[in-house]
Each structure stands twice: as structure tokens, then as C-alpha cells.
Design an enzyme around this catalytic site. Structure first.
Site, PDB file in Angstrom:
ATOM      1  N   CYS A  68       0.868  -1.227  -0.051  1.00 29.15           N
ATOM      2  CA  CYS A  68      -0.096  -0.008   0.151  1.00 29.15           C
ATOM      3  C   CYS A  68       0.965   1.283   0.045  1.00 29.15           C
ATOM      4  O   CYS A  68       1.598   1.646  -0.895  1.00 29.15           O
ATOM      5  CB  CYS A  68      -1.141  -0.056   1.119  1.00 29.15           C
ATOM      6  SG  CYS A  68      -2.376   1.002   1.012  1.00 29.15           S
ATOM      7  N   HIS A  99      -3.745  -5.118   0.895  1.00 29.47           N
ATOM      8  CA  HIS A  99      -3.182  -5.591   2.161  1.00 29.47           C
ATOM      9  C   HIS A  99      -3.192  -7.403   1.983  1.00 29.47           C
ATOM     10  O   HIS A  99      -4.063  -7.874   2.394  1.00 29.47           O
ATOM     11  CB  HIS A  99      -3.836  -5.184   3.093  1.00 29.47           C
ATOM     12  CG  HIS A  99      -3.682  -3.571   3.401  1.00 29.47           C
ATOM     13  ND1 HIS A  99      -2.417  -3.445   4.106  1.00 29.47           N
ATOM     14  CD2 HIS A  99      -4.198  -2.734   3.069  1.00 29.47           C
ATOM     15  CE1 HIS A  99      -2.309  -1.700   4.363  1.00 29.47           C
ATOM     16  NE2 HIS A  99      -3.522  -1.483   3.499  1.00 29.47           N
ATOM     17  N   GLU A 149      -1.845  -9.175   4.112  1.00 29.95           N
ATOM     18  CA  GLU A 149      -1.632  -9.636   5.487  1.00 29.95           C
ATOM     19  C   GLU A 149      -2.944  -9.802   6.199  1.00 29.95           C
ATOM     20  O   GLU A 149      -2.643 -10.420   7.309  1.00 29.95           O
ATOM     21  CB  GLU A 149      -0.699  -8.792   6.331  1.00 29.95           C
ATOM     22  CG  GLU A 149      -1.271  -7.100   6.456  1.00 29.95           C
ATOM     23  CD  GLU A 149      -1.051  -6.359   5.388  1.00 29.95           C
ATOM     24  OE1 GLU A 149      -1.288  -5.138   5.851  1.00 29.95           O
ATOM     25  OE2 GLU A 149      -0.862  -6.564   4.248  1.00 29.95           O
TER      26      GLU A 149
END
EC number: 6.3.5.2
Length: 183
Positions: free
Chosen positions: A74, A162, A164
Site C-alpha cells: 500500500c 493488504h 497480511e
């Protein structure tokens, strides 16, 4: 062991990037602040985390010259683009949402294994609109032309989304691919 540092740009998910990497076999992961002097960085690869403010990126521009693979998430991708001559602008879409992403380069070492498409969790408040010289767009969506980018000659990679977070379907695979790049 492959040593990967997660550089904290004060994003809300940075701890998840660190945890995901720490839980992968054969990875020694550590979380460091973006004010860490470049000469103190000792790693096989760096993850530049997301964050709220391009004005608070510490030494991240200097880390791009350390001759180790770098993966920007990002804001991390946006700072790579900005520092190397690309352009970032406000996105038309804005906040967080599930996004279907089309992988445009199946040979890319970071996201190619996700082809032909994957579902991700992303913020599009800001996004890369012009790639820096030497970079290739590796993913796109109907709301963002540059969802991922790579410069394999310099081992610099980035994703707008993202990987994660649990909402991203194949996020762990992206981190596994980055570990393979760093080995």
C-alpha cells in the site's frame, strides 16, 4: 534462515505483516521503525509497511538503495513509485473494500502465482497512476490500473492491497513468494 525486516510506517496492519512472516518456516522476521538508520539494516529483504502519511516515511527512501529485495505494501508501494519517478494521486474509489484483482504478468515472482485473478482487501484512497521507469504493472482491477508493480532487475515489488489481512484470499502466498525472492 532468511532474515526479513518489516519496516513500520505506522500502519494499522503492520503487526500482521510481521506476524505472518514470523510464522513462515525458515524466516527470521523482525519489526523495525522507519527511523532506523540504513547502516543498521541487516536483512535478506525488507517489507515497507502501509501507513497513513507519506510525510512520515523516515529513512524508507534510503532503504531502496541497500541492494536487498524490497516489497512495498500500500503506502510502501506508493513511496517506491514516488521516490523512483512514478506518480501517486488520490484514488476515485477511496476506503477499504474487497476487490477482484487481475494478474497481468503470470511470470512475476511476487504475484504471478495468483493468476489469473485473486480477491483482496485494499484501500484506494491513494494509488500509483504512473509507474517509475523500469517497472512493470503486474496486476490491475476495475477500480485501479496499478494494483501491483515489479522491477525484477532491482528486486523492487509492490502491491496496493493488504496481503497480511484475512480478507485477502491468497495473502500468505504473496509473502511466501517474497521469501523465495529473498533466499
Amino acid at each position: 534462515m532468511t532474515r526479513i525486516l518489516v519496516v513500520d510506517n505506522h500502519g494499522q496492519f503492520t503487526h500482521l505483516e510481521h506476524r505472518l512472516l514470523r510464522d513462515l518456516d525458515g524466516v527470521d522476521a523482525e519489526l523495525v521503525d522507519n527511523t532506523t538508520p540504513p547502516e543498521d539494516i541487516d536483512a535478506d529483504g525488507l517489507v515497507l509497511s502501509g501507513g497513513p502519511d507519506m510525510d512520515d516515511i523516515g529513512h524508507c527512501p534510503d532503504y531502496l538503495d541497500l541492494d536487498v529485495p524490497v516489497f512495498g505494501v500500500c503506502l510502501g508501494m506508493q513511496l517506491i513509485a514516488t521516490e523512483l519517478g512514478g506518480r501517486v494521486e488520490s484514488g476515485d474509489y477511496g476506503g477499504y473494500a474487497d476487490v477482484d484483482v487481475d494478474i497481468t504478468d503470470e511470470d512475476d515472482p511476487l504475484v504471478g502465482s495468483l493468476a489469473p485473478e485473486t480477491r483482496v482487501w485494499a484501500s484506494h484512497a491513494d494509488e500509483v497512476v504512473d509507474l517509475p521507469e523500469g517497472f512493470t504493472r503486474t496486476a490491475e482491477s476495475d477500480i485501479c490500473d496499478v494494483e501491483a508493480m515489479s522491477n525484477t532487475d532491482r528486486d523492487l515489488y509492490g502491491v496496493q492491497w493488504h496481503p497480511e489481512v484475512a480478507h485477502t484470499e491468497e495473502g500468505e502466498a504473496v509473502f511466501e513468494n517474497f521469501v523465495a525472492i529473498c533466499e
